[in-house]
Design an enzyme around this catalytic site. Structure first.
Site, PDB file in Angstrom:
ATOM      1  N   GLY A 116       0.808  -1.198   0.000  1.00  0.00           N
ATOM      2  CA  GLY A 116       0.000   0.000   0.000  1.00  0.00           C
ATOM      3  C   GLY A 116       0.850   1.260   0.000  1.00  0.00           C
ATOM      4  O   GLY A 116       1.929   1.309  -0.602  1.00  0.00           O
ATOM      5  N   HIS A 117       0.368   2.281   0.722  1.00  0.00           N
ATOM      6  CA  HIS A 117       0.979   3.613   0.720  1.00  0.00           C
ATOM      7  C   HIS A 117       2.391   3.590   1.302  1.00  0.00           C
ATOM      8  O   HIS A 117       3.321   4.140   0.727  1.00  0.00           O
ATOM      9  CB  HIS A 117       0.080   4.557   1.513  1.00  0.00           C
ATOM     10  CG  HIS A 117       0.447   5.996   1.415  1.00  0.00           C
ATOM     11  ND1 HIS A 117       0.411   6.693   0.224  1.00  0.00           N
ATOM     12  CD2 HIS A 117       0.841   6.889   2.358  1.00  0.00           C
ATOM     13  CE1 HIS A 117       0.757   7.955   0.439  1.00  0.00           C
ATOM     14  NE2 HIS A 117       1.040   8.096   1.726  1.00  0.00           N
ATOM     15  N   PHE A 118       2.547   2.953   2.463  1.00  0.00           N
ATOM     16  CA  PHE A 118       3.846   2.923   3.149  1.00  0.00           C
ATOM     17  C   PHE A 118       4.523   1.576   2.924  1.00  0.00           C
ATOM     18  O   PHE A 118       4.666   0.756   3.839  1.00  0.00           O
ATOM     19  CB  PHE A 118       3.665   3.200   4.645  1.00  0.00           C
ATOM     20  CG  PHE A 118       3.369   4.643   4.961  1.00  0.00           C
ATOM     21  CD1 PHE A 118       4.286   5.637   4.701  1.00  0.00           C
ATOM     22  CD2 PHE A 118       2.155   5.005   5.528  1.00  0.00           C
ATOM     23  CE1 PHE A 118       4.020   6.969   4.986  1.00  0.00           C
ATOM     24  CE2 PHE A 118       1.877   6.328   5.823  1.00  0.00           C
ATOM     25  CZ  PHE A 118       2.804   7.316   5.554  1.00  0.00           C
TER      26      PHE A 118
END
Length: 330
Positions: free
Chosen positions: A304-306
């Protein structure tokens, strides 16, 4: 040889005491162990601060002071804390600098009535910090907010950028997916109603979502992440700082053509690592870079994002190999 308990405690305390405080240009210390050992975390990370334009800016620093510089620019809603596990894997050979922007992490958070919370100001302050540290050339790892900060810096000093590592950091319209619609509405109509409608973005629920959404194995994600970030977001006045930045993000989009021209004209060596399940910056934004950087290394990750939180074991070898290759060119 036997050591008394007091001696053991003294050695332990002496071994973990960090340097923290105002330190402009203080030297980093390289690892004297074999590179493979250093890459697994043996290098010391120093926790420093420097006064930049009257504001105390915190930064993490590691690696040999004469090594090639790698600048790590963090995203929202975190800080240089997001690089805590990556830094030791780079510090065996590279001079790593990871600052916190004002209003984030351990840096000062001046009142917004007397400080401009803008991406232009952040880029200017990072530039000043790098001058203080004597960093005249650097590869940049940019993520989320770090992309417009870093790319603005690149426009100012294109000759200083030795390479780009881009992780879920956008420079193309394709990367702004459906999640940006309420933010774009705020850009078009800067009303209190539109602004207040974005308050959920600084809530614990949203912070946790950024760390966990799109991650296949949640047991690899430490809950310390959102607890740490949320404690800083919840500081008095910080919500308005973050909403100011979300509004200022509108100034980055008109610069996309200039960023893209920099890519085309300078052709900096580039590594793109992208969590494909990120709902903030769509995967299409990763592929768009290839229009201007056709020989960039692109790796789409099941994250995902991180992505650094659950894909560090995959990402670190890519990053080290990339940095080794571009260092051989300079």
């Amino acid at each position: 040889m036997r050591l008394c308990f007091a001696t053991v405690i003294a050695l332990m305390i002496g071994g973990v005491s960090p340097s923290f405080g105002e330190s402009a240009g203080a030297p980093a210390h390289g690892c004297t162990l074999p590179a493979a050992t250093c890459g697994q975390g043996a290098s010391t990370i120093h926790y420093r601060a420097a006064v930049v334009n009257g504001v105390n800016m915190f930064y993490r620093e590691a690696g040999p002071s004469d090594g090639p510089v790698v600048l790590l620019l963090h995203g929202f809603p975190t800080s240089s804390h997001m690089f805590r596990n990556l830094i030791p894997k780079l510090a065996h050979a590279y001079h790593v600098i990871a600052p916190d922007y004002p209003g984030f992490g351990q840096s000062d958070a001046p009142d917004r009535s007397r400080f401009s919370y803008s991406f232009a100001n952040y880029a200017e302050m990072i530039d000043v910090l790098l001058d203080k540290l004597g960093a005249r050339h650097y590869a940049m790892f940019v993520m989320d907010y770090g992309a417009p900060v870093g790319f603005r810096l690149a426009l100012k000093h294109p000759e200083r950028v030795t390479g780009l590592i881009i992780q879920n950091g956008n420079a193309y319209e394709e990367g702004l997916g459906e999640a940006w619609e309420p933010i774009k509405a705020y850009w078009k109509e800067s009303t209190e109603e539109r602004r207040n409608a974005l308050s959920f973005l600084v809530s614990l629920q949203s912070t946790k979502f950024l760390y966990t959404d799109g991650v296949r194995d949640l047991t690899r994600i430490s809950p310390d992440n959102w607890v740490h970030d949320q404690a800083l977001l919840d500081r008095p006045g910080n919500k308005d700082i973050q909403l100011d930045l979300l509004y200022d993000h509108a100034t980055n989009v008109p610069l996309y053509p200039a960023f893209q021209a920099f890519f085309r004209e300078r052709q900096p060596p580039t590594l793109i690592l992208w969590g494909k399940n990120d709902k903030v910056f769509a995967e299409a934004g990763a592929h768009a870079y290839l229009r201007d950087l056709p020989v960039a290394d692109l790796h789409i990750l099941d994250s995902g994002h991180f992505a650094l939180e659950d894909q560090l074991d995959v990402m670190a070898p890519f990053i080290n190999d990339f940095l080794d290759r571009i260092s051989d060119r300079h």
